[in-house]
Design a protein around this motif. Structure first.
Motif, PDB file in Angstrom:
ATOM      1  N   HIS A  35      15.800 -52.493 -33.485  1.00  0.00           N
ATOM      2  CA  HIS A  35      15.900 -52.334 -35.073  1.00  0.00           C
ATOM      3  C   HIS A  35      15.062 -53.260 -35.600  1.00  0.00           C
ATOM      4  CE1 HIS A  35      18.733 -55.581 -35.484  1.00  0.00           C
ATOM      5  NE2 HIS A  35      19.311 -55.047 -34.576  1.00  0.00           N
ATOM      6  N   CYS A  36      14.850 -54.424 -35.075  1.00  0.00           N
ATOM      7  CA  CYS A  36      13.854 -55.405 -35.791  1.00  0.00           C
ATOM      8  C   CYS A  36      12.552 -55.071 -35.550  1.00  0.00           C
ATOM      9  CB  CYS A  36      14.182 -56.970 -35.406  1.00  0.00           C
ATOM     10  SG  CYS A  36      15.731 -57.754 -35.809  1.00  0.00           S
ATOM     11  N   GLN A  37      12.145 -54.795 -34.522  1.00  0.00           N
ATOM     12  CA  GLN A  37      10.745 -54.489 -33.929  1.00  0.00           C
ATOM     13  C   GLN A  37      10.451 -52.947 -34.621  1.00  0.00           C
ATOM     14  OE1 GLN A  37       8.581 -55.907 -32.056  1.00  0.00           O
ATOM     15  NE2 GLN A  37      10.130 -57.469 -32.184  1.00  0.00           N
ATOM     16  N   THR A  38      11.062 -51.968 -34.874  1.00  0.00           N
ATOM     17  CA  THR A  38      10.874 -50.880 -35.798  1.00  0.00           C
ATOM     18  C   THR A  38      10.542 -51.338 -37.327  1.00  0.00           C
ATOM     19  OG1 THR A  38      12.136 -49.611 -34.236  1.00  0.00           O
ATOM     20  CG2 THR A  38      11.744 -48.756 -36.628  1.00  0.00           C
ATOM     21  N   CYS A  39      11.658 -52.243 -37.643  1.00  0.00           N
ATOM     22  CA  CYS A  39      11.759 -52.552 -39.224  1.00  0.00           C
ATOM     23  C   CYS A  39      10.256 -53.289 -39.371  1.00  0.00           C
ATOM     24  CB  CYS A  39      12.747 -53.485 -39.445  1.00  0.00           C
ATOM     25  SG  CYS A  39      12.850 -53.943 -41.138  1.00  0.00           S
ATOM     26  N   ALA A  40       9.721 -54.002 -38.463  1.00  0.00           N
ATOM     27  CA  ALA A  40       8.461 -54.922 -38.670  1.00  0.00           C
ATOM     28  C   ALA A  40       7.361 -53.687 -38.702  1.00  0.00           C
ATOM     29  CB  ALA A  40       8.238 -55.866 -37.383  1.00  0.00           C
ATOM     30  N   GLU A  41       7.421 -52.956 -37.975  1.00  0.00           N
ATOM     31  CA  GLU A  41       6.236 -51.910 -38.018  1.00  0.00           C
ATOM     32  C   GLU A  41       6.335 -51.089 -39.168  1.00  0.00           C
ATOM     33  OE1 GLU A  41       5.382 -47.744 -35.570  1.00  0.00           O
ATOM     34  OE2 GLU A  41       6.081 -49.562 -34.479  1.00  0.00           O
ATOM     35  N   GLU A  98      10.534 -45.636 -46.999  1.00  0.00           N
ATOM     36  CA  GLU A  98      10.657 -45.669 -45.483  1.00  0.00           C
ATOM     37  C   GLU A  98      11.171 -47.259 -45.322  1.00  0.00           C
ATOM     38  OE1 GLU A  98       7.562 -43.977 -42.886  1.00  0.00           O
ATOM     39  OE2 GLU A  98       7.502 -42.223 -44.080  1.00  0.00           O
ATOM     40  N   ALA A  99      10.572 -48.039 -45.956  1.00  0.00           N
ATOM     41  CA  ALA A  99      10.812 -49.650 -45.642  1.00  0.00           C
ATOM     42  C   ALA A  99      12.175 -49.780 -46.297  1.00  0.00           C
ATOM     43  CB  ALA A  99       9.937 -50.257 -46.773  1.00  0.00           C
ATOM     44  N   GLU A 108       9.327 -62.086 -39.704  1.00  0.00           N
ATOM     45  CA  GLU A 108      10.573 -62.596 -39.208  1.00  0.00           C
ATOM     46  C   GLU A 108      11.071 -61.555 -38.319  1.00  0.00           C
ATOM     47  OE1 GLU A 108      13.922 -64.768 -38.456  1.00  0.00           O
ATOM     48  OE2 GLU A 108      12.224 -65.314 -39.397  1.00  0.00           O
ATOM     49  N   CYS A 109      11.187 -60.137 -38.636  1.00  0.00           N
ATOM     50  CA  CYS A 109      11.607 -59.353 -37.791  1.00  0.00           C
ATOM     51  C   CYS A 109      10.791 -59.046 -36.385  1.00  0.00           C
ATOM     52  CB  CYS A 109      11.530 -57.932 -38.443  1.00  0.00           C
ATOM     53  SG  CYS A 109      12.962 -57.492 -39.702  1.00  0.00           S
ATOM     54  N   SER A 110       9.602 -59.391 -36.385  1.00  0.00           N
ATOM     55  CA  SER A 110       8.834 -59.054 -35.126  1.00  0.00           C
ATOM     56  C   SER A 110       9.005 -60.349 -34.035  1.00  0.00           C
ATOM     57  CB  SER A 110       7.317 -59.340 -35.497  1.00  0.00           C
ATOM     58  OG  SER A 110       6.885 -60.672 -35.809  1.00  0.00           O
ATOM     59  N   ARG A 111       9.850 -61.555 -34.559  1.00  0.00           N
ATOM     60  CA  ARG A 111      10.288 -62.488 -33.690  1.00  0.00           C
ATOM     61  C   ARG A 111      11.597 -62.115 -32.798  1.00  0.00           C
ATOM     62  NH1 ARG A 111       9.914 -66.831 -38.686  1.00  0.00           N
ATOM     63  NH2 ARG A 111       7.584 -67.181 -38.372  1.00  0.00           N
TER      64      ARG A 111
END
Length: 113
Positions: free
Chosen positions: A93-99, A21-22, A85-88
């Motif tokens: 898509h960045c927020q989902t990736c961070a999660e 998933e990552a 980094e993604c959470s910044r």
């Protein structure tokens, strides 16, 4: 034979799933960030690193490699750095990736315990 039939254990099976998933989340995030300009270069690099490391770690776990524990530590660290980094960034898509990467990091840390 289904993946669930492999004799790697429930914790490893969950970690393998989280790693794949990552990979998917990181590859998608990197691709989307490529269209957003140079300020996303760090996010792209970290996502690409995670995709490669998580894929390798999942494959090593699936074959019960003696190097899985070391890769779990590397994968967890890469996922944590990329998730930070993604959470910044505000992009979905960045927020989902961070999660997803945070879950993968936790799963990898559990494999090391």
């Amino acid at each position: 034979m289904a993946l669930s039939e492999l004799d790697v254990g429930d914790e490893a099976d969950q970690c393998i799933d989280n790693c794949f998933e990552a990979v998917q989340a990181a590859e998608y995030c990197a691709d989307q960030c490529a269209d957003e300009g140079e300020e996303m270069a760090k996010c792209i690099r970290l996502c690409r690193d995670v995709a490669d490391i998580a894929s390798t770690h999942a494959r090593f776990m699936a074959r019960n490699s003696n190097y899985s524990e070391e890769l779990a530590e590397v994968c967890a660290g890469a996922c944590e750095e990329c998730a930070e980094e993604c959470s910044r960034h505000d992009a979905d898509h960045c927020q989902t990736c961070a999660e997803v990467l945070s879950e993968c990091a936790e799963s990898c840390r559990n494999m090391m315990a």
